[in-house]
Design an enzyme around this catalytic site. Structure first.
Site, short mmCIF file in Angstrom:
data_model
loop_
_atom_site.label_atom_id
_atom_site.label_comp_id
_atom_site.label_asym_id
_atom_site.label_seq_id
_atom_site.Cartn_x
_atom_site.Cartn_y
_atom_site.Cartn_z
N TYR A 295 0.81 -1.23 0.00
CA TYR A 295 0.00 0.00 0.00
C TYR A 295 0.84 1.28 0.00
CZ TYR A 295 -0.12 0.09 5.27
OH TYR A 295 0.15 0.13 6.60
N GLU A 296 0.14 2.37 -0.28
CA GLU A 296 0.77 3.68 -0.49
C GLU A 296 1.95 3.58 -1.45
OE1 GLU A 296 1.02 6.61 2.54
OE2 GLU A 296 -0.75 5.86 3.60
N GLY A 297 1.72 2.88 -2.54
CA GLY A 297 2.75 2.71 -3.56
C GLY A 297 3.52 1.43 -3.32
N GLN B 52 7.74 2.28 -6.08
CA GLN B 52 8.83 3.07 -5.48
C GLN B 52 10.08 2.97 -6.35
OE1 GLN B 52 7.82 4.91 -3.12
NE2 GLN B 52 5.94 3.76 -2.74
#
Lengths: 379, 321, 249
Positions: free
Chosen positions: A362-364, A369
């Site tokens: 999650y969150e990328g 990344q």
């Protein structure tokens, strides 16, 4: 260069550690098993000011720096990542986004109760068909003159049920691509909002994750954040800071697993001695410790850059990718060191391993990344 | 010169801690070539006072029979008067709740050096050096007292009670005008018939491993059978399963029984500090790697739910023989 | 009315104690310092008493005798809610020395209620509170496990052998407190940590006095022999050993 924490930073770290051990640890196994939201604990965490710790005192926050936030997130995540993720969403996505980009009226009305921890926030970006690729938003907000009409579905929303303030990303003008995206402050109590069932997740099971459906929800014009078309930039800038929160969470998962592995290896005996005296185990611990320390340094560097108002977006990607990936490795080794005991819930490390997995997603995702990192190298 | 002992009484009777303290005082006085005087404050019958002679007191000062609850300020003034009258150079207190409260009050009034929690006879008399517990049971210190008058408190169960002799103490009325403090008693709650944790030769103690207050019946049953006191670990008293007065360990009570039986106690460093002076330790725990086994002399790896009833039955059997 | 809480800092209670300099001094390497647990409970209760007093208690002050490195501990006391702090700038050498310094603090500050912990988790003197009360000639109770302010009086519970007594005491009053006075120390809130920056911390020079005792040497307890373990189905065998061999029961 100075690696020394201030007295205040150490005090915050200790406060978070005390809170986690005293309030979060006792029922953690039961909450995980039953996917039970830690409502009482979150209330106490809010009273201590952890949910608005980085917001400026002008808006009723704690006025603490990002380094303190990393230290607090690590301590909370060592024990309870479900609570840590809600803390991360409140601090680095919702409160930071509002404080940095909101109007004075928006801050007075929405940020203050959030910073005081009286209200909880959620950040609604992911969609069933737009996860990593945030430009493919299907949720729409049509300009009706006096208001926007919001329609669509958001997925995997942390704090969906417990929050009362949503920050929603939606297309206002799909033809314009990412320049046609806007961010809105939406109150959960408004008509037309329904929640899907609680997601039955592999880890972070007591965090409150749902899908959220919008059907003809009227959003006042003054609830748009920034100029028309600012939504994509808003989301990306906010997620830069969010990555520091999730990186610190992954760090905490890893360092919590390492601490448990060290403790267990000093107690458990095999072949006539504590297992830490066997090189096979000792070297595992050394490898784990170096990874944890590297992750911590990356988190702190990204936090320091943010506090110094430097461009920290890439460093936060370094921190998030590395911390998440080593959290998976370190927790897996911690389970291995515990042997059979590691595979049962009582020893906590199997939970940490399940939690670590989510930090890579999650969150990328870790892959996203790496896209961010490699693009910055090849520019 | 003399050694003055504060002979604490409970409801008019001298308990083990007082007799132990007199036994210690007698040894000290012998080494110092002097004699032991005891002071008893409150209502105690003369024959009970005379009995202190069996443990080495030459004289007992019978003082203020109307002082029957501890008034630190007034008691300290009485004891200070006795010190001056008897020219005492060493004043000894038991390490009980009351003794520990009085010793600093007396020491400060005399500007005398104070050592609390003494565990053995002095290693030197000139200068006076005594061994005391520090870091809540995790270490010992040799402490030197540099004043002419010295005040010590003796750790309970650290010295033992000497065999009683045939001596009889001279009882002397010792009236001191000591104004009572502006403190008045509202209520007393006292359990009678229970063995005190700090006095007990045997202590049976339960920890978080017992899962809930309902399971402490087994601890009580075993304790009663052995004439033991009951204790608990810190989480247990924090959770309110047992009263704080039963908490054994660093921030609770430091004890030194002959036998300590730890059930469902993992053996955190804070707990171990409180029991490390126990002569023998038995541990019952279902985790064979629990650190309590590192300090225990005997251990059973098993669930308390099956082990304790069996233990109770087996002890009943040997007691019946 | 003002309350003074006397605090000291001690090694974290989970610390493994080691000595250095030929067993003549504590090895402070790697030690984390905390507020003495009993003092922290005293502070917790003092804050509760102030909050419940409806303004009758104007302030809770903390005082410590120690060098500048004790200041983080003082800041923590301020962060959890103490209003101001006094540090007597001298090392805490022995109980008498500390009590004399604190007596001066109490006298010059006009504190009518003083609270101290029963013992300290380092050298276990368990003396400062009792000595301080004697030097001040205050009404005093020891082993105090509950305490409240009722009008101008103190209602306190103290542990006695096998029970508790409830007493009423007049001011000025010094309580030597133990566990039970408060259940858990407070965790500092962000707001408290922020405010602790600006709360007054007064540093005062020590008054002249000496020490009456001195720790000349330390030793660690002898390690115990190996544990004789019995299986879960060997309870009878253990009881037999305890009865016939060790003669303990």
């Amino acid at each position: 260069m100075n690696f020394e924490f201030t007295e205040e930073q150490k005090m915050i770290q200790q406060a978070a550690k005390d809170f986690a051990e005293r309030e979060l640890l006792p029922d953690i196994i039961e909450r995980d098993a039953n996917s039970r939201f830690p409502a009482e604990q979150v209330k106490k965490l809010a009273e201590l000011g952890f949910l608005g710790m980085m917001t400026s005192p002008e808006y009723d926050g704690g006025g603490m720096d990002t380094i303190s936030y990393v230290l607090a997130m690590e301590e909370i995540s060592k024990i309870d990542s479900s609570t840590a993720v809600m803390m991360s969403v409140c601090n680095s996505l919702v409160n930071w986004g509002l404080e940095t980009f909101g109007t004075e009226e928006q801050k007075q009305k929405y940020l203050k109760p959030l910073a005081r921890g009286e209200k909880i926030g959620a950040f609604l970006l992911s969609e069933p068909e737009a996860g990593s690729d945030a430009t493919k938003q299907r949720t729409t907000a049509v300009d009706m003159g006096d208001y926007y009409l919001l329609n669509g579905t958001k997925n995997w929303i942390t704090n969906a049920n417990s929050a009362s303030t949503y920050l929603v990303i939606a297309h206002t003008n799909p033809e314009k691509g990412h320049k046609g995206i806007n961010a809105f402050i939406v109150e959960k109590s408004w008509p037309g909002i329904t929640l899907g069932p609680h997601e039955d997740k592999m880890g972070m099971r007591s965090s409150d994750t749902h899908s959220v459906m919008f059907t003809d929800v009227k959003v006042p014009k003054e609830n748009r954040i920034g100029e028309d078309g600012f939504g994509f930039t808003f989301a990306m800038k906010t997620l830069d800071g969010g990555r520091i929160g999730i990186a610190s969470q992954a760090l905490g998962i890893a360092s919590g697993a390492l601490e448990r592995a060290i403790k267990y290896s000093k107690e458990r005996k095999a072949f006539g001695t504590e297992i830490c005296n066997h090189q096979a185990i000792a070297f595992k611990l050394a490898d784990m410790a170096v990874k944890v320390e590297n992750a911590r340094n990356l988190c702190l560097k990204a936090a320091w850059m943010k506090d110094e108002h430097l461009n920290y977006g890439i460093m936060s990607a370094y921190a998030k990718q590395y911390a998440a990936d080593i959290a998976m490795e370190v927790t897996t080794e911690a389970v291995q060191i515990h042997g059979g005991y590691g595979y049962v819930k009582e020893y906590h490390v199997e939970r940490l391993m399940r939690e670590a997995k989510l930090t890579q997603i999650y969150e990328g995702t870790s892959e996203v990344q790496k896209i961010v990192i490699s693009r910055s190298l090849l520019k | 010169m003399s050694v003055l002992v504060y002979a604490e009484n409970r409801d008019g009777l001298f308990r083990k801690a007082t007799l132990e303290l007199l036994s210690y005082a007698a040894e000290m006085a012998k080494a110092m070539n002097t004699h032991v005087v005891a002071i008893a404050i409150g209502c105690v019958q003369t024959d009970e006072l005379v009995k202190l002679g069996q443990y080495g007191a030459v004289k007992v000062l019978k003082s203020n029979p109307d002082f029957n609850i501890l008034d630190i300020k007034a008691f300290a003034k009485i004891i200070v008067a006795a010190v001056e009258k008897e020219q005492a150079t060493v004043i000894l207190f038991p390490g009980s709740i009351n003794g520990s409260a009085l010793a600093p009050a007396v020491a400060a009034r005399l500007k005398a050096g104070l050592v609390t929690g003494v565990v053995a006879l002095p290693t030197s008399f000139d200068p006076l050096v005594v061994k005391k517990m520090v870091f809540t049971g995790k270490a010992f210190a040799a402490t030197k007292v540099t004043t002419p008058v010295k005040v010590l408190t003796l750790s309970q169960n650290s010295f033992g009670v000497a065999e009683p002799g045939t001596g009889a103490a001279v009882v002397e009325e010792f009236g001191v005008e000591a104004a009572k403090s502006a403190i008045s008693l509202v209520e007393v709650k006292k359990q009678t018939g229970k063995v005190l944790l700090t006095d007990a030769e045997i202590v049976v103690s339960g920890g978080r491993g017992l899962k809930g207050p309902e399971n402490f019946g087994l601890i009580e049953e075993l304790a009663e059978l052995l004439g033991a006191a009951t204790g608990c670990s810190r989480p247990v008293s924090d959770e309110g399963w047992r009263p704080h007065s039963e908490h054994v360990g660093q921030t609770g009570k430091i004890i030194a029984p002959v036998l300590y039986i730890a059930c469902g106690i993992s053996g955190a460093i804070q707990h171990v500090g409180g029991i490390s002076s126990s002569k023998h330790i038995v541990a019952v725990n279902n985790d064979k790697d629990a650190p309590i086994f590192d300090v225990a002399d005997y251990g059973i790896v098993g669930d308390f739910k099956t082990v304790l009833p069996e233990m109770i039955a087996a002890i009943r059997e040997v007691k019946a023989k | 009315m003002k309350i003074l809480v006397c605090i000291s800092e001690v090694p974290d209670t989970t610390t493994k104690i080691r000595f250095t300099d030929g067993n003549k001094a504590l090895d402070t390497a790697g030690i984390q310092w905390i507020i003495n647990p009993w003092d922290e409970l005293a502070l917790t209760r003092a804050l509760e008493i102030k909050e419940a007093s409806g303004g009758a208690v104007e302030a809770v002050t903390v005082a410590t005798v120690g060098a500048a490195q004790a200041e983080p501990t003082i800041r923590k006391a301020l962060a959890v809610g103490a209003d101001n702090a006094i540090r007597v700038d001298a090392p805490a050498t022995d109980a008498w020395y500390v009590a004399v310094q604190l007596a001066e603090v109490v006298k010059s500050g006009g504190f009518e209620i003083v609270m101290t912990g029963r013992d300290s988790a380092d050298y276990n003197g368990a003396s400062v509170g009792g000595m301080l009360a004697a030097l001040l000639d205050y009404n005093t109770l020891s082993s105090v496990s509950s305490m409240a302010l009722d009008g101008g009086k103190i209602i306190a519970g103290r542990e006695i052998d096998g029970g508790t007594e409830t007493l009423e005491a007049e001011l000025p009053f010094l309580a030597v407190v133990q566990k039970g006075i408060a259940i858990e120390p407070r965790i500092p809130a962000m707001r408290g940590i922020m405010m602790a920056r600006t709360k007054p911390l007064q540093v005062v020079p020590p008054v002249d006095t000496g020490c009456l005792t001195e720790n000349v040497e330390f030793e660690l307890p002898k390690s115990r022999g190996a544990c004789r373990k019995f299986a879960a189905d060997e309870v009878k065998a253990l009881v037999d050993v305890l009865h016939n061999e060790a003669k303990l029961i």
